[in-house]
Enzyme design. Structure first.
Site, short mmCIF file in Angstrom:
data_model
loop_
_atom_site.label_atom_id
_atom_site.label_comp_id
_atom_site.label_asym_id
_atom_site.label_seq_id
_atom_site.Cartn_x
_atom_site.Cartn_y
_atom_site.Cartn_z
N ASN A 285 0.76 -1.29 -0.04
CA ASN A 285 0.16 -0.13 0.10
C ASN A 285 1.07 1.20 0.03
OD1 ASN A 285 -1.51 -2.06 2.17
ND2 ASN A 285 -2.64 -1.47 0.31
N VAL B 10 0.98 6.91 0.21
CA VAL B 10 0.06 5.92 0.88
C VAL B 10 -0.99 5.88 0.62
CG1 VAL B 10 -0.56 5.19 3.26
CG2 VAL B 10 1.58 6.46 3.17
N CYS B 11 -1.35 4.42 0.26
CA CYS B 11 -2.86 4.03 -0.18
C CYS B 11 -3.77 3.73 1.18
CB CYS B 11 -2.82 2.89 -1.18
SG CYS B 11 -4.58 2.69 -1.83
N LEU B 12 -4.48 4.56 1.66
CA LEU B 12 -5.27 4.37 2.81
C LEU B 12 -6.43 5.11 2.66
CD1 LEU B 12 -4.87 3.41 5.84
CD2 LEU B 12 -3.98 5.57 6.23
#
Length: 150
Positions: A80, A87-89
């Site tokens: 992620n 950041v993939c959140l």
């Protein structure tokens, strides 16, 4: 300088200083109090344990109506987090709510390090390996931690 900073940002910054999050150090940048230097300890029991990760966190002008931006400055092998450190959140994207705070974002990033989500990947190579051979992916993540996060 603090005249143009919202009371909300000042309160959050003060709370982070008075009541720090375990394993996370946050310092507002001298020239720009919307920009934070973050030091995050790799979570216990994760392949990142023992590592010290540098991040930057930036609060946009319309914070808290818009989510902060976070980026790892330390190289990390994670499904992620891409090679630029983005950041993939979900809470940094479509799940953001003004009720959330800097503290929540940092705790969520720390939790993401413990529980990667290969189904919502930014690093497809790491995500594929995580799905096919999680043990090998964790081994690489740990090697990178030893190499880059010391």
């Amino acid at each position: 300088m603090s005249g143009h900073l919202s009371k909300r940002i000042m309160k959050e910054t003060e709370r982070l200083a008075k009541d720090p999050v375990p394993g996370i150090s946050v310092t507002a940048h001298d020239e720009n109090a919307r920009y934070f230097n973050v030091i995050l300890a790799g979570p216990e029991g994760s392949p990142y344990e023992g590592g010290v990760f540098r991040l930057e966190l930036f609060l946009p002008a319309d914070y808290p109506m818009q989510a902060p931006r976070a980026r790892f400055l330390t190289k990390i092998y994670h499904p992620n987090i891409d090679r630029l450190g983005r950041v993939c959140l979900d809470i940094l994207k479509d799940r953001w709510s003004p009720a959330l705070q800097i503290r929540t974002v940092l705790l969520s990033i720390q939790a993401l390090m413990s529980e990667p989500n290969p189904e919502d990947a930014l690093n497809n190579e790491a995500a594929e390996l995580w799905k096919k051979d999680a043990a090998r992916a964790k081994e690489i993540a740990h090697q990178w931690t030893l190499e880059y996060a010391r």
